[in-house]
Write an enzyme that holds these catalytic residues in place. Sequence first.
Site, PDB file in Angstrom:
ATOM      1  N   GLY A  86       0.793  -1.227   0.000  1.00 44.73           N
ATOM      2  CA  GLY A  86       0.000   0.000   0.000  1.00 44.73           C
ATOM      3  C   GLY A  86       0.817   1.265   0.000  1.00 44.73           C
ATOM      4  O   GLY A  86       0.264   2.361  -0.155  1.00 44.73           O
ATOM      5  N   ALA A  91      -0.811   7.844   1.645  1.00 47.51           N
ATOM      6  CA  ALA A  91      -0.637   9.300   1.650  1.00 47.51           C
ATOM      7  C   ALA A  91       0.613   9.751   2.398  1.00 47.51           C
ATOM      8  O   ALA A  91       0.682  10.892   2.854  1.00 47.51           O
ATOM      9  CB  ALA A  91      -1.869   9.970   2.256  1.00 47.51           C
ATOM     10  N   HIS A 473      -8.126   2.338   6.275  1.00 51.21           N
ATOM     11  CA  HIS A 473      -7.269   1.754   7.292  1.00 51.21           C
ATOM     12  C   HIS A 473      -7.979   0.598   7.986  1.00 51.21           C
ATOM     13  O   HIS A 473      -8.287   0.664   9.173  1.00 51.21           O
ATOM     14  CB  HIS A 473      -6.858   2.819   8.318  1.00 51.21           C
ATOM     15  CG  HIS A 473      -6.151   3.978   7.702  1.00 51.21           C
ATOM     16  ND1 HIS A 473      -6.486   5.295   7.969  1.00 51.21           N
ATOM     17  CD2 HIS A 473      -5.136   4.023   6.803  1.00 51.21           C
ATOM     18  CE1 HIS A 473      -5.700   6.104   7.269  1.00 51.21           C
ATOM     19  NE2 HIS A 473      -4.875   5.344   6.563  1.00 51.21           N
TER      20      HIS A 473
END
Length: 544
Positions: A86, A91, A473
């Site tokens: 990921g 981010a 998440h």
Amino acid sequence: MPSFDYDFLIVGSGFGGSVSALRLTEKGYRVLVVEMGRRWTPESLPKTNWALNRYFWKPKLGLRGFFNIRFFRHVIVLHGNAVGGGSVTYANTMLVPPDAIWDHGSWAGLDDWKQVMPEHYETAKRMMGVVTNPILGPADIKLKEMAAAAGLAHTFYPTDVAVFFGTADQQPGTPSPDPYFDGEGPARQTCVACGGCMVGCRHNAKNTLDKNYLYLAGKKGARILAETKVIDVRPLNGTPDGSQGYEVFTQSSAGWFKGPVQRFTTRGVVFAGSSLGTQELLFRLKQRGSLPNISDQLGNRVLTNAESLIAVRYPGTSDDLSSGIAIGSGIYIDANTHIEAVRYPRGSDALSPLSTLLVNGRPGPSRILTWLQTLALQFLKSPLRTLRALQPFGASHETLILLCMQAINGHLTMRLKRPWYWPFIKVLTTAGGPIPTYIPSASRFAELGASVTGGVPCTTITEILFNIPMTAHCIGGAAMADAPERGVIDRHHRIFGYTNLYICDGSVISANLGVNPALTITALTERAVQAIPPKTVPPVPDPS
């Protein structure tokens, strides 16, 4: 001593898998990393997320990107898969959670966490090149204005992120030799603040795992097998606890035609395929009898960080809200509620059709009616502005996304079951009661912020119509505990009932963190692998 193809086979190359690969290779082990996703370079990444076949991962539909959306009854999960896991689409945000999280959940009391973990957080930060964000874009400035209007200016902070910004005298986009590992790592380029982190950094500035942990593991001898899926793991020679090693079977993950099955033998296995991936694989291994002793606690206490995605859109604004890094700043609106300013790069509007006008009220039919009334009134009051606020094109540079996370109790259950609509297969499903969708304090903050900055508050259409939250998440599901009656792994991440089987990913997290989990997964894996002795030292028998 039996002969194995590898000493350790690692399933997945995300934060847990990449850390495991490097540290086990450094300890002298022969390591194979099996990754379902593709290998990406800055040149091969999509320019925007409208390049659907290079952004979304649905290989059976011909989409071979790195971003996936999975729909469940209780939650919609956003996640990534690629060489580097990921990290290719996350981010960059690397935050240490509050100490209180170690006092909750099944890991409480298993170690002196508050004393032990700081060392591993610091190692993780160093390896990931974590620094405080020096670039506050227009979206961050708006969040700061909103915080001031709400009396929360003192909580505003620039995020700690895994990005290479270079020195103050370097211009954006400046090439640089490896700045982190004494020349052992790849050359880099300074951040250009394009906001493209979550669509994949095309400027070689984002510190993804394929540029640190996984890159160094490969240089030290680890083999990385991409676009490959693990389909079975069995103890060798019929040993019930795997004390004589394992055989692992794999196939291609690239599409409908899976190709031949490959077989590898290994002394140990590290499951690191993300919370969803590890749970699904372990359920299949348990149910088919390959690893029947896996604890029945598998799939319990799955967490979502108690998230809510809301936004403020500014139709026709001259500010480019896509400028900056993906998550550049954050605030705390109360002790348990954390909000971050999020953005996509200009032109990446593919997810914006999921957005609609924000309305308050009790989740369910009454809220849907309130939403319909609000839409009608807004169209009557200001038709062009309302239409502009809802149409997808231009959303990325007109929208401040507010990611709300809470460090509170709340969890769901996952099971592998046959769906009612197609009983010939088994799929991962959610069970139990619903988790909170609507966070009133966050919605009130968005409404206040929109009013003082001239925007339109928005939320996700799934929250309004179906009372289903979104999360980027998903964590938990293979909890750490003191016994298999309460968890799946012990304090050293070893699966109860087996020798040399480990889990090192987000599934081991036992409490909502209230912050992005990447740094915690990295630090926990550093701690777990530190306890594995070097290859030259005979392994200590697993007491479980």
